[in-house]
Enzyme design. Sequence first.
Site, PDB file in Angstrom:
ATOM      1  N   GLU A  42       0.844  -1.184   0.000  1.00 59.44           N
ATOM      2  CA  GLU A  42       0.000   0.000   0.000  1.00 59.44           C
ATOM      3  C   GLU A  42       0.884   1.240   0.000  1.00 59.44           C
ATOM      4  OE1 GLU A  42      -2.502  -0.280   3.453  1.00 59.44           O
ATOM      5  OE2 GLU A  42      -3.600  -2.010   2.693  1.00 59.44           O
ATOM      6  N   CYS A  43       0.581   2.195  -0.812  1.00 60.08           N
ATOM      7  CA  CYS A  43       1.181   3.526  -0.814  1.00 60.08           C
ATOM      8  C   CYS A  43       2.711   3.480  -0.689  1.00 60.08           C
ATOM      9  CB  CYS A  43       0.549   4.390   0.259  1.00 60.08           C
ATOM     10  SG  CYS A  43       0.648   6.164  -0.112  1.00 60.08           S
ATOM     11  N   GLY A  44       3.260   3.765   0.499  1.00 55.03           N
ATOM     12  CA  GLY A  44       4.709   3.778   0.661  1.00 55.03           C
ATOM     13  C   GLY A  44       5.352   2.452   0.307  1.00 55.03           C
ATOM     14  N   MET A  62       5.487   2.243  -3.385  1.00 51.88           N
ATOM     15  CA  MET A  62       6.590   3.063  -3.883  1.00 51.88           C
ATOM     16  C   MET A  62       7.923   2.318  -3.749  1.00 51.88           C
ATOM     17  SD  MET A  62       5.306   6.683  -2.219  1.00 51.88           S
ATOM     18  CE  MET A  62       6.850   7.551  -2.488  1.00 51.88           C
TER      19      MET A  62
END
Length: 461
Positions: free
Chosen positions: A340-342, A345
Amino acid sequence: MSHPRILLAAPKSGSGKTMITCALIRALTLRGKSVQAFKCGPDYIDPMFHAKVLGIPSRNLDLFFTNEDQTRGLFLEDNHGEISVIEGVMGLYDGLGGILKEASSYHLATALKAPIVLVINARGMGRSLLAEIAGFLSMDGEKLIRGVILNQVSEGFFKSIAPVIEEELKVRVLGFFPVAKDLELESRYLGLKLPAEVEALSEKVTKAAEILEKGVNLDALLELAEEAGRNEEICALDRAFLQKGDDFSSGEILSGVRIGVAMDEAFCFYYEDNFRMLRNAGAELVFFSPLRDKALPEGIRGLLLGGGYPELLAKELEGNVSMRKAVREALENGMPSMTECGGFMYLHEAIVTQDGERHAMAGVIKAECRYAGKLVRFGYCTYHVPFPDGGTELMIRGHEFHYYDSDAPGEDFYAVKPVTGKSWRCGYLGESHLWSFGHLYYPSRPEVAKWFVDQCAEWKG
């Protein structure tokens, strides 16, 4: 069983709810009370402050993620506190899209029959305070606003204005909290700075608790909470809940299903009830640090990489070459994974930070993430995910909040905004992985947690 409770709300963000909430939690614990803390809404950071003060996890309650019955069940589940302190989100009536009442703090208070204490930053205000309070009272159809705390005011002004408010508006002014610059919590673009970044946080909270004890009538606040705890509707729900057993009751740990969970300063945005659901599906969660550990935990059969601030620690993440290699090799070898998200990334070849510096990451996704110069996505979403097991489309709820974007964000499923209906393709979905910017809330669709744990159990390694 009685569940005394109180919900602290405010007219808007930045009114001081989190510090007042933490101060109240500490003050109650100093009185010997056992406290259960909750956060209304999807925020990750405020519950970290609650947990830091309490020493036990705080949990989220969100009426977009789950319906009223489910939310009451989550409130009652494992809630053994003598009092529950619930911190509101944004302004009291701010719900979906900022324009609807659904998923607002007020909606949660209504669902839980919880008395509301309105925390108002009254700095620089005079009699205009009455107009503000009157406006909030006029929209309170359930008559749940039972008290007011004036934040950022002097004792002298409080003594002058409190009798006027009580006489003209017929609402109790429970007390005040003075201007205390040294106790204010700093923010950045995703919200407050993390508790670990706040110097001498424990001492600050203890000082705030001592100030609150002097300036606020905690006995009156406890009376309000106790009165709510005797609410027959919630007590009846509690009895029914205990009789039927809940949807999140503990299951047996499946032998060998260990899931590695990234947990450090770079990856720390997780919902406690997501962990609960993975454990109840049979997983053993093993925490590790992509910042400091040189290898993945031994014997894991899956990886969970949550959100956080990898962009702020990109140099340190880049420097841990062995961990980046270990994650890449594990996922290329088919280890089941969710990000998720971070964490999403981190799977990219690189993160290009706000200063233009490029930092190598795990290199699983052949693209880069970079600072967009603006808020890319913000708010609630429903993710329509066509899971591989027969192509069944599951709708799981979550949210996004990120200033970084990907050159290749994926398009294997799609997200829909609840108010506008705006939709977009996003994410990567495979036989045993689900990666995207979205923060998912598993109790909104328990099958997702079970799917992930099952994939881990079946992985041959």
